[in-house]
Design a protein around this motif. Structure first.
Motif, mmCIF file in Angstrom:
data_model
loop_
_atom_site.group_PDB
_atom_site.id
_atom_site.type_symbol
_atom_site.label_atom_id
_atom_site.label_comp_id
_atom_site.label_asym_id
_atom_site.label_seq_id
_atom_site.Cartn_x
_atom_site.Cartn_y
_atom_site.Cartn_z
ATOM 1 N N SER A 1 -12.556 -5.461 4.108
ATOM 2 C CA SER A 1 -12.278 -4.057 3.771
ATOM 3 C C SER A 1 -10.785 -3.858 3.591
ATOM 4 C CB SER A 1 -12.797 -3.127 4.869
ATOM 5 O OG SER A 1 -12.147 -3.422 6.110
ATOM 6 N N VAL A 2 -10.429 -2.728 2.922
ATOM 7 C CA VAL A 2 -9.045 -2.368 2.727
ATOM 8 C C VAL A 2 -8.887 -0.892 3.118
ATOM 9 C CG1 VAL A 2 -9.404 -1.828 0.273
ATOM 10 C CG2 VAL A 2 -7.103 -2.339 1.117
ATOM 11 N N ALA A 3 -7.788 -0.561 3.748
ATOM 12 C CA ALA A 3 -7.525 0.830 4.184
ATOM 13 C C ALA A 3 -6.039 1.102 4.079
ATOM 14 C CB ALA A 3 -8.017 1.038 5.606
ATOM 15 N N TYR A 4 -5.701 2.380 4.093
ATOM 16 C CA TYR A 4 -4.289 2.742 4.137
ATOM 17 C C TYR A 4 -3.760 2.525 5.548
ATOM 18 C CZ TYR A 4 -4.649 5.159 -0.399
ATOM 19 O OH TYR A 4 -4.830 5.461 -1.707
ATOM 20 N N SER A 5 -2.733 1.738 5.634
ATOM 21 C CA SER A 5 -1.954 1.737 6.864
ATOM 22 C C SER A 5 -0.966 2.892 6.812
ATOM 23 C CB SER A 5 -1.210 0.411 7.016
ATOM 24 O OG SER A 5 -0.313 0.450 8.098
ATOM 25 N N GLU A 6 -0.433 3.135 5.630
ATOM 26 C CA GLU A 6 0.383 4.303 5.325
ATOM 27 C C GLU A 6 -0.056 4.798 3.960
ATOM 28 O OE1 GLU A 6 4.492 3.351 5.450
ATOM 29 O OE2 GLU A 6 4.467 2.647 7.542
ATOM 30 N N PRO A 7 -0.591 6.031 3.843
ATOM 31 C CA PRO A 7 -1.072 6.539 2.558
ATOM 32 C C PRO A 7 0.087 6.619 1.564
ATOM 33 C CG PRO A 7 -1.838 7.904 4.356
ATOM 34 C CD PRO A 7 -0.800 6.999 4.937
ATOM 35 N N PHE A 8 -0.255 6.585 0.283
ATOM 36 C CA PHE A 8 0.760 6.752 -0.754
ATOM 37 C C PHE A 8 1.310 8.182 -0.671
ATOM 38 C CE2 PHE A 8 -1.364 3.071 -2.514
ATOM 39 C CZ PHE A 8 -0.306 2.354 -3.042
ATOM 40 N N SER A 9 2.631 8.289 -0.716
ATOM 41 C CA SER A 9 3.262 9.620 -0.618
ATOM 42 C C SER A 9 4.618 9.593 -1.294
ATOM 43 C CB SER A 9 3.401 10.050 0.839
ATOM 44 O OG SER A 9 4.311 9.171 1.513
ATOM 45 N N THR A 10 5.146 10.832 -1.562
ATOM 46 C CA THR A 10 6.498 10.967 -2.073
ATOM 47 C C THR A 10 7.170 12.109 -1.329
ATOM 48 O OG1 THR A 10 7.863 11.216 -4.040
ATOM 49 C CG2 THR A 10 5.885 12.584 -3.926
ATOM 50 N N THR A 11 8.473 12.215 -1.380
ATOM 51 C CA THR A 11 9.221 13.284 -0.686
ATOM 52 C C THR A 11 9.917 14.161 -1.737
ATOM 53 O OG1 THR A 11 9.560 11.836 1.222
ATOM 54 C CG2 THR A 11 11.006 13.770 1.012
ATOM 55 N N VAL A 12 9.614 15.441 -1.632
ATOM 56 C CA VAL A 12 10.226 16.407 -2.562
ATOM 57 C C VAL A 12 10.949 17.453 -1.719
ATOM 58 C CG1 VAL A 12 9.851 18.101 -4.379
ATOM 59 C CG2 VAL A 12 8.459 15.997 -4.301
ATOM 60 N N THR B 1 5.695 15.074 -9.547
ATOM 61 C CA THR B 1 6.291 13.825 -10.007
ATOM 62 C C THR B 1 7.200 13.254 -8.924
ATOM 63 O OG1 THR B 1 8.127 15.001 -11.014
ATOM 64 C CG2 THR B 1 6.252 14.557 -12.422
ATOM 65 N N GLY B 2 7.341 11.911 -8.954
ATOM 66 C CA GLY B 2 8.190 11.245 -7.967
ATOM 67 C C GLY B 2 7.760 9.781 -7.776
ATOM 68 N N GLU B 3 8.373 9.141 -6.825
ATOM 69 C CA GLU B 3 8.058 7.745 -6.508
ATOM 70 C C GLU B 3 7.145 7.721 -5.301
ATOM 71 O OE1 GLU B 3 10.561 4.268 -4.572
ATOM 72 O OE2 GLU B 3 11.106 4.488 -6.706
ATOM 73 N N TYR B 4 5.928 7.166 -5.487
ATOM 74 C CA TYR B 4 4.930 7.120 -4.414
ATOM 75 C C TYR B 4 4.897 5.699 -3.821
ATOM 76 C CZ TYR B 4 3.127 11.685 -5.762
ATOM 77 O OH TYR B 4 2.994 13.036 -6.020
#
Length: 782
Positions: A694-705, A767-770
């Motif tokens: 299985s695969v899971a998020y250890s840290e979900p994809f996110s960006t900071t605005v 928009t941003g870097e995820y």
């Protein structure tokens, strides 16, 4: 068939008629074949000589006025830089009725060097009649040229006296019907003496000078006469210092070396090779069937046969030595190829023991160290047929340059006071060699003791035996009261008595010596049987050896389940009370044993802990057995000890996903496929229980605005399989599960075609870097 040169069919026809009248085949000595050794193509159209398929050379065939000559080819020259021996048999009455009639003319054995021919000398054949094809013309005043650069041994059947043919005028003694054997140098003018006689008194004549005249050999008969020609060069290979000799019917003559050097080799040493052959002729009124067979020709095979006899103390018996009855002799007969242009082939062996005084020790015969059955011996004669001995030489198909036949003889009381000789004959298709041992005498004894068991040199390994037999035989002329025989074991200065036994006359006895065997140390010792009283002191012994056998114990592994393609440490104990070194052998499962390790300098008394390694590379999953044994330097092998283990792998991710980075994705664009590389699993477990990847998020994809963390919505990363989307989330998404993976195979997460991982964006995202981190989990499940 015979190869003949001739101009008349009647010559060949006559020859064929004479062949069946050969006396008896068994009278012809054993002889070699002569394939491509001689030639009769000598420029003499009437040359009657030839060679039959079985190797008989015919010089003349009992016809009248015949000439014959046969010579060795360029490939079969005599080499005077090396020692050699030619052995042949001549017969000058072959194919003829033994009616006592005069035979003539005769023949000659000739050696002719390869020096160039000058001064009108002859090359292969000179004149018939009393010249025998080798000498100058017998006529007074004629040329004194015979065959060039040569020496001849003539076998002349007739005494020529009185002009005009008086070659033998000066011979004072001759054999039967004027026959004689002699040597001469055919092209030396001093060989011929022209004697003038006044015409009113008679005719002038020519006399030939003969040397080494022999008149006792019956060449007028149909007997085979042995000829041995030997050459022994000097150390510096100077022919003038060498020695040429020949023996006929046990009469040996030595040729003058300096005269031989001058007349045959022209007083030079640059050319040291020569042809050899026979020439001969018959007369118009008297004839002869003249033939030759060969035992040995050095250009084909040059050989030796050496025979040695050794006593029990390993000293060599010398000629005339007296050997006391009861002694055991070891005989070695060694045929050896020492030169020639062929292997010594198809060798049959005959070895003859003395008729009296010795007996063969049973089961003592060996060929090149390997046992030979006593069935090869019959009535004191060893007969080994062709193919038993290997071909000897240096050319293709050889079995080495020499062979050794070994056997033992027991000397017995006997009434024969003469010398005892072991003779041998090795008869090959292209060479025959014979040998005689030194002659020894024997001396009788009043008491003969023999230990029949154990044998000299026997090795006894301490194997937990409960009985060992000490067997003896005796013969004695001593009368009552009986003598006392004593059985003993002796090691160093320690004597271990076994028991006594009364002996008288002839008899045998046996005792058990296991107690003494257990008491003595390891190493050499003797078994001794002796008879001693006031008048007798006799003993016999055999040398023996006591050895220990290693004991091996392979220790169990702490964990009998081992990984594939790995190297594991194997510990074992070995105990060997008389060795400090040895080799460890191992086989896997039903394979063959092979050497895996060698050890040295360990304690020979107590068990020694040693180790080795076992590599499981290439072994299939499952149960295996490694079987070991230990061999000490004496060749003693231990018990076998087994190591049981199981090869079992693990469930693992063998191809792992890689990091990925995507750029220039616009909100609302079609879903973008992500390349994570191959993701593969293997399962080497024996018990293939359930599992899941299985695969899971250890840290979900996110960006900071503007300082605020914005998390990507559900479905931002998903896995698509056959059109079905599986969103990656924090709780885990199963990609693979419960699929059986065969050994040595890999199961991959399907990312082919439309299957695989995708990024999905929507217009609700900023928009941003995820950035995100994935956690991959491979778990065995209940």
């Amino acid at each position: 068939m015979k190869k003949l040169l001739g101009t008349l069919i009647s010559l060949t026809f006559f020859y064929l008629l004479t062949i069946p009248t050969i006396t008896h085949a068994d009278e012809v000595p054993p002889h070699m074949r002569l394939d491509n050794i001689f030639t009769v193509d000598l420029g003499q159209s009437e040359n009657i000589a030839g060679v039959t398929d079985d190797g008989t050379v015919y010089i003349t065939t009992a016809g009248y006025s015949q000439i014959g000559a046969i010579w060795s080819t360029d490939n079969n020259l005599l080499d005077f830089k090396e020692p050699f021996e030619i052995v042949a048999y001549t017969n000058q009455g072959l194919g003829m009725v033994s009616d006592g009639k005069q035979k003539a003319d005769g023949m000659a054995f000739v050696i002719r060097s390869t020096l160039p021919i000058t001064d009108g000398a002859y090359e292969w054949f000179s004149h018939s009649g009393s010249s025998l094809g080798v000498y100058a013309d017998e006529g007074y005043g004629k040329s004194k040229n015979g065959i060039a650069n040569s020496i001849a041994i003539e076998y002349d059947l007739y005494k020529n006296i009185g002009a005009p043919d008086a070659f033998d005028q000066d011979l004072t003694t001759v054999g039967d019907k004027g026959s004689h054997i002699a040597t001469a140098f055919p092209n030396d003018p001093s060989t011929y003496d022209d004697r003038y006689v006044l015409p009113i008194l008679g005719k002038s004549y020519r006399v030939m000078k003969h040397e080494n005249v022999l008149n006792s050999v019956p060449i007028q008969t149909d007997k085979w006469i042995k000829l041995e020609v030997k050459w022994q060069p000097s150390e510096d290979k100077d022919i003038s210092k060498g020695q040429l000799s020949y023996t006929i019917d046990n009469n040996t003559f030595i040729i003058d070396s300096k005269r031989f050097f001058k007349q045959v080799f022209g007083s030079q040493n640059e050319i040291q090779t020569a042809y050899f052959g026979f020439t001969g002729s018959t007369g118009p009124s008297n004839t002869a069937g003249q033939a030759v067979v060969f035992e040995q020709i050095p250009s084909v095979v040059n050989s030796n046969v050496n025979t040695t006899i050794k006593k029990a103390d390993n000293s060599e018996v010398v000629d005339g030595e007296t050997i006391v009855a009861g002694e055991t002799l070891t005989v070695e007969v060694t045929p050896e190829w020492v030169g020639g242009n062929q292997n010594w082939s198809d060798i049959a062996t005959e070895i003859n023991l003395p008729a009296k005084g010795v007996s063969l020790v049973a089961n003592s015969t060996k060929l090149n160290g390997e046992d030979l059955s006593d069935d090869y011996w019959q009535n004191g004669i060893l007969n080994l047929p062709e193919g038993t001995l290997p071909d000897l030489g240096i050319f293709e198909g050889n079995g080495g340059e020499s062979a050794t036949i070994q056997f033992q003889l027991k000397v017995a009381n006997n009434d024969d006071t003469g010398k005892k000789i072991v003779s041998s004959s090795f008869t090959g298709s292209n060479n025959i060699s014979k040998s005689e041992s030194v002659g020894f005498l024997t001396e009788n004894k009043d008491i003969i003791l023999e230990i029949t068991n154990p044998k000299e040199g026997d090795i006894f390994v301490d194997d937990g035996q409960t009985e060992l037999s000490f067997d003896v035989k005796w013969k004695t002329n001593v009368s009552n009261p009986p003598l006392k025989g004593k059985f003993q074991i002796v090691q160093d200065d320690n004597v271990y008595d076994i028991s006594d036994m009364d002996i008288n006359g002839s008899g045998q006895g046996s005792v058990n010596w296991i107690k003494q065997f257990k008491e003595i140390g390891f190493g050499k010792f003797k078994a001794v049987f002796s008879v001693t009283d006031d008048n007798v002191n006799e003993s016999v012994s055999v040398n023996l050896i006591k050895q220990d056998r290693p004991i091996l114990k392979v220790l169990r592994l702490e964990n009998e389940e081992v990984a594939p393609n790995s190297e594991i440490l194997v510990n074992f104990e070995v105990q060997d009370r008389d060795s400090t070194a040895g080799d460890l052998w191992m086989k896997l499962d039903d394979g063959e044993f092979s050497l895996v390790d060698s050890y040295s300098d360990f304690n020979a008394v107590g068990p020694k802990l040693l180790d080795t390694t076992l590599n499981t590379t290439g072994l299939s999953n499952g149960a295996h057995v490694a079987t070991y044994y230990f061999v000490d330097p004496d060749g003693n092998q231990s018990n076998e000890s087994a190591l049981n283990f199981t090869v079992s792998g693990k469930l693992e991710m063998v191809d792992k996903p890689t990091d990925f980075k995507l750029t220039d994705i616009a909100l609302g664009d079609p879903d973008t496929k992500v390349d994570m590389g191959k993701i593969g699993l293997s399962d080497g477990r024996l018990d293939k229980t359930s599992w899941k990847l299985s695969v899971a998020y250890s840290e979900p994809f996110s960006t900071t605005v503007e300082g605020t963390q914005l998390i990507a919505p559900d479905g931002f990363l998903y896995y698509s399989k056959d059109g079905v989307k599986h969103n990656v989330n924090t709780t885990g998404t199963i990609l693979l599960e419960d699929t059986t993976i065969p050994d040595n195979e890999t199961l991959y997460v399907d990312q082919e075609d439309s299957n695989g991982f995708y990024i999905h964006t929507n217009y609700g995202m900023r928009t941003g870097e995820y950035n995100g981190t994935l956690l991959w989990s491979l778990e065995m499940t209940p």
